[in-house]
Design a protein around this motif. Structure first.
Motif, PDB file in Angstrom:
ATOM      1  N   SER A 495       0.820  -1.208   0.000  1.00 25.10           N
ATOM      2  CA  SER A 495       0.000   0.000   0.000  1.00 25.10           C
ATOM      3  C   SER A 495       0.859   1.265   0.000  1.00 25.10           C
ATOM      4  O   SER A 495       1.733   1.431   0.855  1.00 25.10           O
ATOM      5  CB  SER A 495      -0.910   0.013   1.226  1.00 25.10           C
ATOM      6  OG  SER A 495      -1.631   1.231   1.277  1.00 25.10           O
ATOM      7  N   PRO A 496       0.618   2.209  -0.930  1.00 20.28           N
ATOM      8  CA  PRO A 496       1.342   3.494  -0.953  1.00 20.28           C
ATOM      9  C   PRO A 496       0.589   4.616  -0.243  1.00 20.28           C
ATOM     10  O   PRO A 496       1.056   5.751  -0.250  1.00 20.28           O
ATOM     11  CB  PRO A 496       1.443   3.794  -2.452  1.00 20.28           C
ATOM     12  CG  PRO A 496       0.183   3.234  -3.014  1.00 20.28           C
ATOM     13  CD  PRO A 496      -0.173   2.031  -2.167  1.00 20.28           C
ATOM     14  N   PHE A 497      -0.564   4.306   0.389  1.00 18.99           N
ATOM     15  CA  PHE A 497      -1.423   5.364   0.913  1.00 18.99           C
ATOM     16  C   PHE A 497      -0.949   5.901   2.271  1.00 18.99           C
ATOM     17  O   PHE A 497      -1.202   7.052   2.583  1.00 18.99           O
ATOM     18  CB  PHE A 497      -2.870   4.859   1.030  1.00 18.99           C
ATOM     19  CG  PHE A 497      -3.498   4.589  -0.294  1.00 18.99           C
ATOM     20  CD1 PHE A 497      -4.055   5.614  -1.034  1.00 18.99           C
ATOM     21  CD2 PHE A 497      -3.520   3.309  -0.824  1.00 18.99           C
ATOM     22  CE1 PHE A 497      -4.632   5.365  -2.267  1.00 18.99           C
ATOM     23  CE2 PHE A 497      -4.106   3.052  -2.047  1.00 18.99           C
ATOM     24  CZ  PHE A 497      -4.652   4.080  -2.781  1.00 18.99           C
ATOM     25  N   GLY A 498      -0.276   5.075   3.058  1.00 23.42           N
ATOM     26  CA  GLY A 498       0.139   5.546   4.373  1.00 23.42           C
ATOM     27  C   GLY A 498      -1.054   5.784   5.278  1.00 23.42           C
ATOM     28  O   GLY A 498      -1.857   4.888   5.539  1.00 23.42           O
ATOM     29  N   CYS A 499      -1.209   7.020   5.768  1.00 23.36           N
ATOM     30  CA  CYS A 499      -2.308   7.351   6.676  1.00 23.36           C
ATOM     31  C   CYS A 499      -3.483   7.988   5.959  1.00 23.36           C
ATOM     32  O   CYS A 499      -4.427   8.446   6.616  1.00 23.36           O
ATOM     33  CB  CYS A 499      -1.804   8.276   7.789  1.00 23.36           C
ATOM     34  SG  CYS A 499      -1.164   9.869   7.193  1.00 23.36           S
ATOM     35  N   LYS A 500      -3.479   8.030   4.632  1.00 24.06           N
ATOM     36  CA  LYS A 500      -4.540   8.709   3.883  1.00 24.06           C
ATOM     37  C   LYS A 500      -5.274   7.712   2.995  1.00 24.06           C
ATOM     38  O   LYS A 500      -4.802   6.612   2.727  1.00 24.06           O
ATOM     39  CB  LYS A 500      -3.950   9.832   3.021  1.00 24.06           C
ATOM     40  CG  LYS A 500      -3.236  10.916   3.826  1.00 24.06           C
ATOM     41  CD  LYS A 500      -2.679  11.981   2.903  1.00 24.06           C
ATOM     42  CE  LYS A 500      -1.934  13.059   3.684  1.00 24.06           C
ATOM     43  NZ  LYS A 500      -1.374  14.101   2.795  1.00 24.06           N
ATOM     44  N   PHE A 501      -6.454   8.131   2.559  1.00 19.65           N
ATOM     45  CA  PHE A 501      -7.235   7.344   1.610  1.00 19.65           C
ATOM     46  C   PHE A 501      -7.147   7.908   0.201  1.00 19.65           C
ATOM     47  O   PHE A 501      -7.451   7.202  -0.753  1.00 19.65           O
ATOM     48  CB  PHE A 501      -8.706   7.277   2.050  1.00 19.65           C
ATOM     49  CG  PHE A 501      -8.967   6.315   3.161  1.00 19.65           C
ATOM     50  CD1 PHE A 501      -9.315   4.990   2.885  1.00 19.65           C
ATOM     51  CD2 PHE A 501      -8.842   6.680   4.479  1.00 19.65           C
ATOM     52  CE1 PHE A 501      -9.572   4.085   3.895  1.00 19.65           C
ATOM     53  CE2 PHE A 501      -9.073   5.793   5.508  1.00 19.65           C
ATOM     54  CZ  PHE A 501      -9.437   4.474   5.220  1.00 19.65           C
ATOM     55  N   VAL A 502      -6.757   9.153   0.073  1.00 25.55           N
ATOM     56  CA  VAL A 502      -6.585   9.791  -1.237  1.00 25.55           C
ATOM     57  C   VAL A 502      -5.210  10.459  -1.240  1.00 25.55           C
ATOM     58  O   VAL A 502      -4.900  11.267  -0.355  1.00 25.55           O
ATOM     59  CB  VAL A 502      -7.689  10.836  -1.508  1.00 25.55           C
ATOM     60  CG1 VAL A 502      -7.465  11.487  -2.874  1.00 25.55           C
ATOM     61  CG2 VAL A 502      -9.055  10.194  -1.441  1.00 25.55           C
ATOM     62  N   ILE A 503      -4.380  10.123  -2.237  1.00 25.42           N
ATOM     63  CA  ILE A 503      -3.042  10.685  -2.332  1.00 25.42           C
ATOM     64  C   ILE A 503      -2.826  11.204  -3.750  1.00 25.42           C
ATOM     65  O   ILE A 503      -3.399  10.692  -4.730  1.00 25.42           O
ATOM     66  CB  ILE A 503      -1.952   9.638  -1.985  1.00 25.42           C
ATOM     67  CG1 ILE A 503      -2.065   8.422  -2.933  1.00 25.42           C
ATOM     68  CG2 ILE A 503      -2.062   9.221  -0.547  1.00 25.42           C
ATOM     69  CD1 ILE A 503      -0.956   7.416  -2.755  1.00 25.42           C
TER      70      ILE A 503
END
Length: 508
Positions: A495-503
């Motif tokens: 996953s490249p999102f980390g702590c977000k849902f939209v990047i």
């Protein structure tokens, strides 16, 4: 006797032409009517000559600033002794009409016997008889020349002596006692106790001293050290250990792997996140297979529509101004969003986004053409949308003629390419291009033709398609596909999102 005045510090005013001289009396000749000063100062500046002599005719005014103490005049030797008048304190020097000076006696007692001049050490035990005219002249001189003499190192010590010697007879001498006053006096002597003769006659040569510094050689030595050690710091290199910030790890971590996602086919375009992670694009067929396998494992279409609607509405709310625009104080400035949807799954995603926007007090205008038979997903989303304050229209004439805050495009679908030839589609594209509002496209397909709506932002689902320049700035949203589902279709995924849902994604 004349020897009693030797060593006294006096101020001689010779008028506007010659100025004012100060110094210590070194010789007095009554016969030739001359007086000599050693270590003289002219108008506050030290003279280059060690001694100057004045005639009585040149002297306009003479002031006695300090009376010598015991032993101060012994080093002058056996000088010529001439009578200036009866010895005693309280003499004022005056100038008569013919230019010769004489001493006028100011008696301080009824005794007719001559009085000896009190020495400096006797000032503490008995008062010094000084005439009021002498006191006034001394104070005016000190005030007038204090600024010019302040540059001298021994000025403060001399000034204290002048003040004590010129005090009025009826004025009590302040007494200093105690350890604290003694310490302060010692500090004053240590700071201002240098002799006045130690003042340099010439100014400091800044240019000559600066020329001794070889700046080119010093910088060359610094550059040589930097090339050897790899340091880029200017100045003397520091051997101190590296300091860490509060958000840095002290322990060494493993090397960062930026390419964590690999796909089973050749990549036509790659993107990267803000943190530098590489996100490859996938073909439409692989993306469709990924969604189909996820639906087989339980990520149904309804869940995907809901997740897409939430992520798209969050991005739209941010583009509309976020908390600065959407707050109770701005109820009179509700943003307006025009939602263009087609009769397919892409359109159902747009309707879900419009429902969430309407729930956040956004004025939503939904355009959906009339069809005899609609998909079940569209019917379900329209049923939920009708429970909000949003407005649904089927004719382009009902769309606002003035620019809106945002246009959301959900018209295109690769599986329904024939819809592009419909009159309502062309009319909707023309309306969106003529409106000055920015356009957000949700899950847009790869455009091969020039027809369509040029978007400012595009939102991709899961993994991006190789979108072109017409898609604008690309964002990626997480719709909740598990990692094993990616592995099942041949995608090595992290996953490249980390702590977000939209990047946001950037072209690599």
């Amino acid at each position: 006797m004349a020897t009693d005045w030797l060593g006294s510090i006096v101020s001689i005013n010779c008028g506007d032409s010659l100025g004012v001289y100060q110094g210590r009396v070194s010789a007095v000749d009554q016969v030739s009517q001359t007086i000599s000063l050693t270590r003289p100062f002219h108008n506050g500046v030290k003279c280059l000559v060690p001694e100057v002599t004045f005639r009585a005719g040149d002297i306009t005014e003479l002031k006695i600033l300090e009376i010598p103490g015991p032993g101060d005049n012994q080093h002058f030797g056996d000088l010529h002794q001439a009578e200036l008048g009866p010895s005693g304190v309280g003499y004022q020097v005056g100038i008569n009409q013919n230019g010769t000076g004489k001493l006028v006696k100011k008696p301080t007692s009824s005794s007719s016997a001559p009085q000896n001049i009190p020495k400096r050490t006797d000032v503490k035990s008995q008062d010094v008889a000084v005439s009021p005219q002498q006191q006034q002249c001394s104070k005016s001189y000190v005030d007038r020349h204090m600024e010019s003499l302040s540059q001298s190192k021994g000025f403060r010590r001399r000034h204290n002596s002048w003040s004590s010697s010129s005090r009025h007879p009826n004025q009590a001498t302040p007494k200093k006692s105690g350890l604290k006053n003694g310490q302060m006096k010692n500090k004053d002597d240590e700071c201002f106790g240098d002799d006045i003769e130690e003042i340099p006659d010439t100014d400091f040569d800044f240019e000559g001293n600066l020329a001794l510094f070889d700046k080119a050689a010093v910088f060359e030595e610094i550059d040589t050290y930097e090339r050897r050690s790899g340091s880029r710091s200017r100045g003397i290199p520091s051997e101190r250990p590296t300091r860490y910030r509060h958000d840095e790890n002290i322990l060494e971590s493993e090397p960062i792997v930026y390419r964590r996602i690999t796909v089973p086919h050749s990549v036509s375009k790659e993107f990267c996140t803000d943190s530098g992670l590489v996100v490859p694009s996938v073909s439409y067929e692989l993306h469709k297979k990924l969604l189909s396998v996820a639906e087989k494992h339980g990520l149904t279409l309804e869940r995907r529509l809901e997740m897409t609607g939430v992520c798209a509405s969050q991005m739209a709310l941010t583009l509309l101004g976020g908390p600065n625009r959407l707050n109770p104080k701005n109820v009179h400035q509700r943003p307006t969003v025009a939602l263009l949807c087609g009769p397919h799954v892409k359109g159902a995603q747009g309707i879900s986004c419009g429902r969430h926007l309407a729930n956040h007090d956004v004025q939503v205008i939904l355009f959906l053409p009339n069809f005899v038979k609609m998909l079940e997903s569209i019917t379900n989303e329209l049923s939920l949308f009708s429970k909000t304050q949003g407005q649904q229209v089927s004719s382009l004439k009902d769309l606002p003629t003035s620019p809106v805050d945002l246009v959301i495009n959900c018209l295109d679908c690769p599986e329904n390419a024939f819809l592009r030839d419909q009159p309502w589609y062309k009319a909707a594209v023309a309306w969106a291009n003529q409106n000055r509002a920015p356009v957000l496209s949700i899950d847009p397909p790869v455009r091969e033709a020039e027809q369509g709506i040029d978007a400012k932002w595009s939102l991709a689902l899961g993994l991006p398609l190789p979108l072109g320049e017409h898609a604008g700035r690309i964002y990626l949203c997480d719709i909740g596909i598990p990692q094993q589902v990616f592995q099942e279709v041949g995608i090595n995924y992290h996953s490249p999102f980390g702590c977000k849902f939209v990047i946001p994604l950037h072209s690599a």
